[in-house]
Design a protein around this motif. Structure first.
Motif, PDB file in Angstrom:
ATOM      1  N   VAL A  39       0.844  -1.188   0.000  1.00 39.35           N
ATOM      2  CA  VAL A  39       0.000   0.000   0.000  1.00 39.35           C
ATOM      3  C   VAL A  39       0.882   1.242   0.000  1.00 39.35           C
ATOM      4  O   VAL A  39       1.816   1.354   0.790  1.00 39.35           O
ATOM      5  N   ASP A  40       0.585   2.159  -0.893  1.00 41.01           N
ATOM      6  CA  ASP A  40       1.268   3.445  -0.935  1.00 41.01           C
ATOM      7  C   ASP A  40       0.678   4.298   0.182  1.00 41.01           C
ATOM      8  O   ASP A  40      -0.487   4.694   0.122  1.00 41.01           O
ATOM      9  N   LEU A  41       1.457   4.572   1.207  1.00 39.47           N
ATOM     10  CA  LEU A  41       0.942   5.288   2.374  1.00 39.47           C
ATOM     11  C   LEU A  41       0.600   6.743   2.082  1.00 39.47           C
ATOM     12  O   LEU A  41      -0.172   7.354   2.817  1.00 39.47           O
ATOM     13  N   THR A  42       1.144   7.300   1.008  1.00 38.78           N
ATOM     14  CA  THR A  42       0.803   8.689   0.680  1.00 38.78           C
ATOM     15  C   THR A  42      -0.595   8.799   0.076  1.00 38.78           C
ATOM     16  O   THR A  42      -1.251   9.824   0.200  1.00 38.78           O
ATOM     17  N   THR A  43      -1.046   7.724  -0.583  1.00 37.91           N
ATOM     18  CA  THR A  43      -2.371   7.751  -1.208  1.00 37.91           C
ATOM     19  C   THR A  43      -3.370   6.827  -0.519  1.00 37.91           C
ATOM     20  O   THR A  43      -4.571   6.982  -0.707  1.00 37.91           O
TER      21      THR A  43
END
Length: 109
Positions: A39-43
């Protein structure tokens, strides 16, 4: 080009959403490997897929494989960190050897 992301994969992409969902169901029920999502933590969005496979508890070895990162995570510090955390997690479970095998022609890996 985007199609090159599939060059070293066992599957060659998915023609339809139904094809993708069928694949996800097949790996969810797999006993040969355990899959997870990066999971991309920024999005907050899924940005990749990977698995733990070739699990040999007796000899303390496990393999990280079938990795596919989205362009947003590929070749980034966050993508590298995700894999480092996965490796550390495997060692914390007591595995003494963590393997990561890739196609020798896959220069990006």
């Amino acid at each position: 080009p985007e199609h090159l992301r599939w060059e070293y994969r066992f599957q060659s992409g998915f023609a339809t959403r139904a094809d993708l969902l069928a694949y996800l169901v097949s790996i969810e029920t797999s006993t040969a490997a355990y899959y997870g999502v990066y999971v991309d933590l920024t999005t907050g969005k899924a940005a990749g897929l990977g698995s733990l496979m070739s699990i040999d508890q007796l000899h303390g070895s496990i393999e990280i494989g079938a990795i596919m990162l989205a362009p947003s995570l590929s070749r980034t510090a966050a993508g590298t960190e995700a894999l480092i955390l996965q490796i550390r997690w495997a060692f914390s479970l007591g595995y003494r050897r963590v393997e990561w095998t890739c196609d020798p022609h896959n220069a990006a890996s």
